[in-house]
Design a protein around this motif. Structure first.
Motif, PDB file in Angstrom:
ATOM      1  N   GLN A  49       0.916  -1.237  -0.110  1.00 15.86           N
ATOM      2  CA  GLN A  49      -0.043  -0.047  -0.156  1.00 15.86           C
ATOM      3  C   GLN A  49       0.922   1.261   0.041  1.00 15.86           C
ATOM      4  N   SER A  50       2.227   1.073   0.747  1.00 14.50           N
ATOM      5  CA  SER A  50       2.892   2.380   0.720  1.00 14.50           C
ATOM      6  C   SER A  50       4.032   2.452  -0.448  1.00 14.50           C
ATOM      7  N   HIS A  51       4.391   1.192  -0.919  1.00 12.84           N
ATOM      8  CA  HIS A  51       5.546   1.268  -1.889  1.00 12.84           C
ATOM      9  C   HIS A  51       5.402   0.237  -3.011  1.00 12.84           C
ATOM     10  N   ASP A  52       5.986   0.424  -4.017  1.00  7.24           N
ATOM     11  CA  ASP A  52       6.332  -0.818  -5.159  1.00  7.24           C
ATOM     12  C   ASP A  52       7.420  -1.440  -4.526  1.00  7.24           C
ATOM     13  N   PHE A  53       7.620  -2.842  -4.874  1.00  3.69           N
ATOM     14  CA  PHE A  53       9.155  -3.566  -4.776  1.00  3.69           C
ATOM     15  C   PHE A  53       9.571  -4.129  -6.088  1.00  3.69           C
ATOM     16  N   VAL A  54      10.867  -3.990  -5.891  1.00  3.88           N
ATOM     17  CA  VAL A  54      11.543  -5.100  -6.973  1.00  3.88           C
ATOM     18  C   VAL A  54      12.571  -5.766  -6.175  1.00  3.88           C
ATOM     19  N   LEU A  55      12.186  -6.951  -6.206  1.00  5.43           N
ATOM     20  CA  LEU A  55      12.951  -8.111  -5.322  1.00  5.43           C
ATOM     21  C   LEU A  55      14.039  -8.815  -6.258  1.00  5.43           C
TER      22      LEU A  55
END
Length: 149
Positions: A49-55
């Motif tokens: 909800q706060s950030h997009d993520f790249v793992l």
């Protein structure tokens, strides 16, 4: 002899953190995480909800000896880039386009750490019932003629 070049995961983390253009992704910059350095269970609990993520993580490491005397090897490291967002399908496409731009910008290597970076495959793993949009990409980082001590 101690290696003085960067590992493939570190190269990708630096590329995504340093060269990411927020203007291409609706003024959002994702959180980039090397999952090998995170705490246990941390990768399962992401605040989308706060950030997009790249793992990022390494999935395979292959070496081939392309010449007769086995003095050099060609190293191919396959990386998985796992992108997650809840901001919608169009936003996921913007994240994909930025990742493609970054990978293609380094396709000829950096002259120090690797010789080629190749965008291999894309897999859509979105879960529409949870409104989570997710794609994984396979990126290959190639080092040609690496000397064997």
């Amino acid at each position: 002899m101690v290696a003085t070049w960067k590992e493939s995961v570190e190269i990708m983390v630096d590329l995504f953190q340093d060269d990411w253009n927020r203007g291409n992704t609706s003024n959002y910059r994702p959180v980039v995480i090397d999952i090998t350095t995170t705490e246990p269970e941390k990768g399962k609990r992401l605040d989308l909800q706060s950030h997009d993520f790249v793992l990022l993580y390494e999935t395979a490491h292959n070496e081939e000896a392309p010449e007769l005397f086995y003095d050099f090897v060609t190293t191919r490291v396959n990386m998985t880039v796992d992108v997650r967002t809840v901001k919608g399908r169009k936003h996921l496409q913007k994240l994909e386009n930025e990742i493609r731009r970054l990978v293609h910008s380094k396709r000829k290597g950096d002259g120090i750490n690797f010789d080629r970076m190749v965008f291999k495959t894309r897999t859509d793993l979105s879960d529409r019932s949870k409104f989570m949009h997710r794609m994984t990409f396979q990126i290959e980082v190639v080092t040609l003629a690496e000397s064997i001590p």
